[in-house]
Design an enzyme around this catalytic site. Structure first.
Site, mmCIF file in Angstrom:
data_model
loop_
_atom_site.group_PDB
_atom_site.id
_atom_site.type_symbol
_atom_site.label_atom_id
_atom_site.label_comp_id
_atom_site.label_asym_id
_atom_site.label_seq_id
_atom_site.Cartn_x
_atom_site.Cartn_y
_atom_site.Cartn_z
ATOM 1 N N GLU A 21 32.111 -3.325 7.665
ATOM 2 C CA GLU A 21 32.029 -4.680 7.106
ATOM 3 C C GLU A 21 32.178 -4.687 5.592
ATOM 4 O O GLU A 21 32.805 -5.584 5.018
ATOM 5 C CB GLU A 21 30.705 -5.334 7.520
ATOM 6 N N ARG A 72 25.484 -6.484 5.875
ATOM 7 C CA ARG A 72 25.914 -5.202 5.319
ATOM 8 C C ARG A 72 26.691 -5.372 4.014
ATOM 9 O O ARG A 72 26.697 -4.503 3.167
ATOM 10 C CB ARG A 72 26.878 -4.524 6.309
ATOM 11 N N LYS A 85 34.158 6.013 28.894
ATOM 12 C CA LYS A 85 33.391 4.768 28.904
ATOM 13 C C LYS A 85 33.526 4.116 30.289
ATOM 14 O O LYS A 85 34.635 4.010 30.807
ATOM 15 C CB LYS A 85 33.919 3.845 27.800
#
Ligand code: TPP
Length: 614
Positions: free
Chosen positions: A369, A397, A284
C-alpha cells in the site's frame, strides 16, 4: 456422516504428536473434510487453509507450542492451527460475534502467539521475539509462517533485511502457493517461480532428504563443514540464491503436502542456530476440487454447498466497489490520463473491468500500500490522474505517504477508500474505523463521503477534475441509488430537511438510516467530510440549539469533533454518534451497528431524547 474418529482425538498439539506417522495422511483428509463442511456453513477463508493442512500438522509435531512461538502472517490460514489447539468445537461459531475469530487472537488462546490480520508483519514480530529471547536468555523456537503474497509487502522486506543480519535463530516458513488472493505479482514472485522450476535444482532437491539425514548424524564441526559445502553446491546449481545472500540458511523448495519431509526439514531448521528460510511449495485449495480449480473464489467465501462448491448466493452481489469500478471505466474511456492502482485486490476493489479494458493503465503492485501511494504520487507528478483503490484499514499503512508524497506536494491523486466504516466478520483488524480521522487533518485533501450511488459517481467525476488530492470513502455493501436530486457542489452539504432547533448532520451510508426515521428534526447530508460546509455551519449557529453528528468512523477525531470545533464558541449543544474508542469485534454489520449504538433504533432513541430535552 463423516468419520472424524482420528480428528476427534486431537485436542492439543500433544495429542497430535501421539498419532503414528502412518496415520497422518488420514488425519489430513479428516481435517480437510472438517474445514470444507464448517466453512460451507459459516463462510470464511477456505482455500488458504486447505493448502496448509500438512504444514500445520508438521509444525505442531516438530515445535512445542505454546512455549515455542508460531506466528501466522495475515492469519487467515490459522484455522487448522485452531482446530489442533483445542478449538475444534468452536468452529460452529467461526467469525460470529463472540464466536471464534477468523484470525489469531492472543486473547482467545495461549497458542496464538501474535495477533495478525494485515499482511507482512510476521517476520518483524518474530525478530522482536527473538531479540527479547536474547535479552531474557530463554530458548524457545520462533517461527513465522508467511505466504508468497505477503512477501510482496515492504514490511516483510524490511524485516528480512534486519533478520538476515541479526544472525539470530528464527525460522521463516515461506508458504509459496504462487497466489495472493489473485495471482501473485512482482519480481520476487518471478524469482520464486524460477526456484520452483529450476531443473538443475530439482535434481539436487531429490538428494536433499538423504543429505539432511546424514548431515544431522555427524559431529558439530563436520556438520558445519558440510553445511558450507552444501551452500557452495547450491550456489553453483542456483547461482542467485537471494535468501542466502541476505543472511539466511535456505532450505527448499520442498513439497508442502509431504508431512514426513516437512517434519524432517523443520526439525533440521530447528537445529540451525541462525536465521533459516524453509521454502515450502503448497497448492491453494488442496484436496477440494472446486477450491483447487478456483482458489480466488474460495479465498474468502460465503456459505456454499460442500458437495458442489456452489455458493448459496451465487454471483457476487453488486457492491459499491463494482459501481465505482464501472464508473471509473466510463470516465477512463474519455481520459487517457486516468490510471488505476490496486495493492493485490483487483477483485475486491472492483477494478477488474478496468484491468481488462485498459491493460496498460492498470497496475497491481502487490500487497504494498505504501508503494502504491507514492508510485501514484510519481504518476501524478508526471501529469497522470492515478486512482488508488485500497480498503480503508489497509490504507492506514500509507498514512505517511499520503501526507508526505501526495498532500504536501498537492498532487492530484484520487483515493478510492473502500470498506470504510464497519466491515463485519473480519473484525477488529479490518474495520474501516479511522479513515475520516486520519484523512481529514491532511493539508490540501478533499474527503468525500457519498450517501448514494449517484453521489459516489458524481464525486468520482468531480475528484478527477479537482487537480489536488481527494479521497472518496464508501462502505462495504451497496448504497441506495439516490437520496436527493440536488447536484453535487464542491464543499457544500445537502440539506435534506430544513435546519431546525435540532438538526442531525449525518454522513455516508447512515444518511439512508436517518432519512428513514420518523422525526421532525433538520437533516443534513455531509457529502464532504473535508472541507466542511462553513456557510451552513454559520447558519446553524443562528438557527440551532442542538446538533447531533452521526458517522461510521471513530468519534475521536471524526466529523463530529471537527463540527464541534467549528461551532465553538456558541451555545449549540453538539453530540456525536460513531464508533467507540475501542476495537469493534467481528459479527454481522447489523450486530456491529448495535454494538456501536448505530442501529436504527439507537439513533431514533437518541434523537428523541435530544428533542425532548431541547
Ligand atoms: C496490508 C494488507 N493488504 C491486503 C490484505 C488483504 N489480503 C488478505 S490475504 C491476502 C493474500 C495473501 O497472500 P499469501 O500471503 O500468499 O497467502 P495465501 O492466501 O496465498 O495463503 C491479501 C491481499 C491484507 N490482509 N493486509
Amino acid at each position: 456422516m463423516t468419520d472424524y474418529r482420528l480428528l476427534n482425538t486431537v485436542n492439543s498439539p500433544e495429542d497430535l504428536k501421539n498419532i503414528p506417522e502412518r496415520l497422518l495422511p488420514e488425519l489430513a483428509g479428516q481435517l480437510r473434510d472438517f474445514l470444507v463442511k464448517n466453512v460451507s456453513n459459516t463462510g470464511g477463508h477456505l482455500a488458504s487453509n486447505l493448502g496448509v493442512v500438512e504444514l500445520t500438522i508438521a509444525l505442531h509435531r516438530v515445535f512445542n507450542a505454546p512455549g515455542d512461538k508460531i506466528i501466522f502472517d495475515v492469519g487467515h490460514q490459522c484455522y487448522v492451527h485452531k482446530i489442533v489447539t483445542g478449538r475444534r468445537e468452536s468452529f460452529k461459531h467461526l467469525r460470529e460475534m463472540e464466536g471464534l475469530s477468523g484470525y489469531p487472537k492472543t486473547s482467545e488462546s495461549e497458542y496464538d502467539a501474535f495477533n495478525t490480520g494485515h499482511s507482512g508483519t510476521s517476520v518483524s514480530a518474530a525478530l522482536g521475539m527473538a531479540r527479547a529471547r536474547e535479552i531474557k536468555r530463554t530458548n524457545e523456537a520462533i517461527v513465522a509462517v508467511i505466504g508468497d503474497g505477503a512477501l510482496t509487502g515492504g514490511i516483510a522486506f524490511e524485516a528480512l533485511n534486519d533478520a538476515g543480519q541479526s544472525k539470530l535463530p528464527i525460522i521463516i516458513v515461506l508458504n509459496d502457493n504462487n497466489m495472493s488472493i489473485s495471482r501473485n505479482v512482482g519480481a520476487m514472485n518471478r524469482y520464486l517461480n524460477s526456484m520452483r522450476t529450476s531443473l538443475r535444482y530439482q535434481n539436487f532437491k531429490k538428494d536433499l532428504v538423504s543429505f539432511l539425514d546424514r548431515f544431522s548424524s555427524l559431529g558439530k564441526s563436520m556438520s558445519r563443514f558440510l553445511e558450507r559445502f552444501k551452500n557452495r553446491i547450491k550456489y553453483f546449481l542456483l547461482p542467485n540464491v537471494l535468501f542466502e545472500e541476505l543472511g539466511f540458511t535456505y532450505l527448499g523448495p520442498i513439497d508442502g503436502h509431504d508431512i514426513r519431509l516437512l517434519q524432517r526439514v523443520l526439525d533440521q531448521a530447528k537445529n540451525i542456530m541462525r536465521p533459516v528460510i524453509v521454502h515450502v511449495k503448497t497448492k491453494k485449495g488442496k484436496g477440494y476440487k472446486p477450491a483447487e480449480e478456483n482458489p480466488e473464489k474460495f479465498h474468502g467465501v460465503g456459505e456454499f454447498d460442500p458437495s458442489t462448491g456452489i455458493l448459496h448466493k451465487e454471483g457476487r452481489k453488486r457492491m459499491n466497489s463494482d459501481i465505482f469500478g464501472d464508473a471509473l471505466v466510463q470516465l477512463a474511456k474519455d481520459d487517457e490520463l486516468i490510471a488505476a492502482i490496486t495493492a493485490a485486490m483487483p477483485e475486491g476493489t472492483g477494478l477488474m473491468p478496468f484491468a481488462e479494458k485498459f491493460r496498460t493503465r492498470f497496475f497491481d503492485v502487490g500487497i504494498a500500500e505504501q508503494h502504491a501511494v507514492t508510485m501514484a504520487a510519481g504518476m501524478a507528478a508526471s501529469g497522470m490522474k492515478p486512482v488508488v483503490a485500497i480498503y480503508s484499514s489497509f490504507l492506514q499503512r500509507a498514512y505517511d505517504q499520503i501526507i508526505h508524497d501526495v498532500c504536501l506536494q498537492n498532487l492530484h491523486v484520487i483515493f478510492a477508500v473502500d470498506r470504510a466504516g464497519l466491515v463485519g466478520r473480519d473484525g477488529e483488524t479490518h474495520q474501516g474505523a479511522y479513515d475520516i480521522a486520519y484523512l481529514s487533518h491532511m493539508p490540501n485533501m478533499t474527503v468525500y463521503s457519498p450517501a448514494s450511488l449517484a453521489e459516489l459517481k458524481s464525486m468520482l467525476k468531480q475528484a478527477l477534475q479537482l487537480g489536488c488530492p481527494a479521497a472518496i470513502r464508501y462502505n462495504r455493501g451497496l448504497l441506495p441509488e439516490s437520496v436527493s436530486d440536488r447536484p453535487l457542489e464542491y464543499g457544500k452539504w445537502d440539506v435534506i430537511k430544513p435546519l431546525g432547533l435540532f438538526t442531525v448532520v449525518v454522513t455516508g451510508r447512515l444518511v439512508e438510516t436517518v432519512i428513514g426515521l420518523d422525526t421532525d428534526t433538520g437533516i443534513v447530508n455531509a457529502r464532504f467530510v473535508k472541507p466542511v460546509d462553513c456557510e451552513l455551519l454559520e447558519n446553524m449557529k443562528q438557527k440551532c440549539k442542538a446538533v447531533l453528528v452521526i458517522e461510521d468512523g471513530v468519534i475521536t477525531g471524526g466529523l463530529g469533533s471537527v463540527i464541534a470545533q467549528r461551532l465553538s464558541p456558541s451555545r449549540i449543544r453538539v453530540e456525536c454518534m460513531g464508533l467507540p474508542d475501542r476495537p469493534v469485534p467481528q459479527g454481522s454489520i447489523a450486530e456491529q451497528d448495535e454494538y456501536c449504538g448505530l442501529s436504527k433504533e439507537h439513533i431514533h432513541r437518541r434523537i428523541k431524547e435530544i428533542s425532548e430535552n431541547l
